[in-house]
Design an enzyme around this catalytic site. Structure first.
Site, PDB file in Angstrom:
ATOM      1  N   HIS A  52      -1.073   0.862  -9.888  1.00 23.87           N
ATOM      2  CA  HIS A  52      -1.785  -0.128  -9.080  1.00 23.87           C
ATOM      3  C   HIS A  52      -2.440  -1.196  -9.972  1.00 23.87           C
ATOM      4  O   HIS A  52      -3.624  -1.508  -9.836  1.00 23.87           O
ATOM      5  CB  HIS A  52      -2.848   0.551  -8.212  1.00 23.87           C
ATOM      6  CG  HIS A  52      -3.149  -0.209  -6.951  1.00 23.87           C
ATOM      7  ND1 HIS A  52      -3.487   0.404  -5.769  1.00 23.87           N
ATOM      8  CD2 HIS A  52      -3.174  -1.543  -6.691  1.00 23.87           C
ATOM      9  CE1 HIS A  52      -3.707  -0.501  -4.838  1.00 23.87           C
ATOM     10  NE2 HIS A  52      -3.517  -1.695  -5.371  1.00 23.87           N
TER      11      HIS A  52
ATOM     12  N   ARG B 135       0.843  -1.186   0.000  1.00 27.96           N
ATOM     13  CA  ARG B 135       0.000   0.000   0.000  1.00 27.96           C
ATOM     14  C   ARG B 135       0.883   1.243   0.000  1.00 27.96           C
ATOM     15  O   ARG B 135       1.930   1.271   0.639  1.00 27.96           O
ATOM     16  CB  ARG B 135      -0.931   0.022   1.223  1.00 27.96           C
ATOM     17  CG  ARG B 135      -2.098  -0.939   1.110  1.00 27.96           C
ATOM     18  CD  ARG B 135      -3.058  -0.533  -0.015  1.00 27.96           C
ATOM     19  NE  ARG B 135      -4.224  -1.408  -0.119  1.00 27.96           N
ATOM     20  CZ  ARG B 135      -4.310  -2.453  -0.901  1.00 27.96           C
ATOM     21  NH1 ARG B 135      -3.268  -2.807  -1.648  1.00 27.96           N
ATOM     22  NH2 ARG B 135      -5.416  -3.170  -0.955  1.00 27.96           N
TER      23      ARG B 135
ATOM     24  N   GLU C  65      -3.409   8.071  -4.388  1.00 26.12           N
ATOM     25  CA  GLU C  65      -3.736   7.472  -5.684  1.00 26.12           C
ATOM     26  C   GLU C  65      -5.044   8.058  -6.190  1.00 26.12           C
ATOM     27  O   GLU C  65      -6.009   8.136  -5.413  1.00 26.12           O
ATOM     28  CB  GLU C  65      -3.881   5.948  -5.569  1.00 26.12           C
ATOM     29  CG  GLU C  65      -2.583   5.227  -5.328  1.00 26.12           C
ATOM     30  CD  GLU C  65      -2.743   3.720  -5.297  1.00 26.12           C
ATOM     31  OE1 GLU C  65      -3.849   3.211  -5.668  1.00 26.12           O
ATOM     32  OE2 GLU C  65      -1.796   3.030  -4.918  1.00 26.12           O
TER      33      GLU C  65
END
Length: 330
Positions: free
Chosen positions: A280, A232, A261
């Site tokens: 991601h 993360r 993000e």
């Protein structure tokens, strides 16, 4: 775990006909609806006993009927907060689905940086024929994997097979597998950083992992080391990472997750030296096998739930991690 009456099951995952057939057979006759997560309304979410798939945590607030939520992610961000799920509801994740896809992504990104393929790719765009000098090898290196669940262990297996001496760090003590040189807990974190040529973090996003990799951690790393993050973005101070790269202290890095993000256009990470950024995408459903594994995990747990058996991958709400020994429900 006792069996309770199930009136309705909601599947919010993308599914094909064979997936529908498997899930319906696992539900043992219970009513099942298939609605994409993006199309769900609050009423549809509030009216079911079981949900399979990541629906918005905000849609879940206030439900008192939900008995179990099966996530299609390994991460549990947003779902363990108080009030999101009703008291007594079970939460399970998709640990075991992503190790293959993400570990191979990590190997590819690492080799790209170590062999300077990113530099040659940039030269190709400019029609430049040049030599960027010496490269480094995985063989004979020392690798540190921080966060030793499914993804971290799959990466460690592959690095060991390629000739790296691998050390793992995990939250709880466990027996060391043969492919590791050593296995520690977080109290050994800083010492392990000092000797690693490659540092990979697969940490989830929790209060305890916030900015574990800060300026101090990057300063502790060996000069010329490589850094990977597929856990993360919140585990890494992204400004500190940019500084460590631009100063030349780190030889290169690859991040598939960032904080925040999407990464804002003006963020210094975009222009950091020797950094590979992917949005991601190392997991998701880009590899078909990942999708199949998620469906199999959900179907297996659905059978277990309907039979009153203990579920796999039960999440501990206090930590956000998969529980070692989940408590039986009565």
């Amino acid at each position: 775990m006792s069996q309770s009456k199930i009136d309705k099951i909601l599947v919010a995952l993308p599914v094909e006909d064979r997936h529908r057939k498997l899930l319906r057979s696992s539900a043992q006759g219970a009513q099942m609806e298939f609605i994409p997560a993006k199309d769900l309304t609050r009423q549809q979410v509030q009216d079911v006993d079981i949900i399979i798939g990541n629906v918005s945590p905000e849609l879940l607030r206030g439900t008192d009927k939900l008995k179990w939520l099966q996530l299609n992610s390994a991460g549990t961000d947003g779902y363990t907060q108080e009030g999101v799920l009703p008291k007594g509801a079970l939460l399970t994740n998709a640990t075991g689905a992503y190790g293959l896809a993400i570990s191979e992504h990590m190997i590819g990104a690492l080799l790209c940086m170590m062999k300077k393929l990113h530099l040659y790719g940039a030269d190709q765009q400019k029609h430049v024929w040049g030599d960027h000098g010496n490269v480094t090898a995985i063989y004979g290196s020392r690798t540190l994997v921080v966060g030793f669940g499914d993804i971290g262990s799959e990466f460690a297996v592959r690095m060991n097979a390629l000739g790296s001496r691998v050390t793992g760090i995990r939250r709880n003590k466990a027996e060391k597998p043969d492919y590791l040189e050593a296995l520690y807990q977080m109290d050994a974190f800083e010492e392990c950083l000092k000797t690693a040529d490659i540092v990979a973090t697969c940490l989830p996003g929790t209060r305890d992992t916030y900015h574990v990799f800060d300026r101090n951690a990057f300063a502790k790393m060996k000069e010329g080391a490589y850094f990977l993050n597929v856990g993360r973005g919140s585990a890494v101070d992204s400004y500190a990472l940019a500084e460590a790269l631009n100063s030349g202290h780190l030889a290169g890095a690859s991040v598939d997750v960032t904080e925040p993000e999407p990464l804002p256009k003006e963020h210094p990470l975009w222009d950091a030296q020797n950094l590979l950024i992917t949005p991601h995408i190392s997991g998701n459903y880009h590899l078909q096998e990942t999708h199949e594994r998620i469906i199999r995990i959900a179907a297996d747990n659905l059978v277990r739930f309907m039979q009153g058996r203990e579920l796999k991958n039960i999440v501990d709400f206090s930590t956000g991690y998969r529980a070692f020994l989940s408590e039986k429900r009565t």
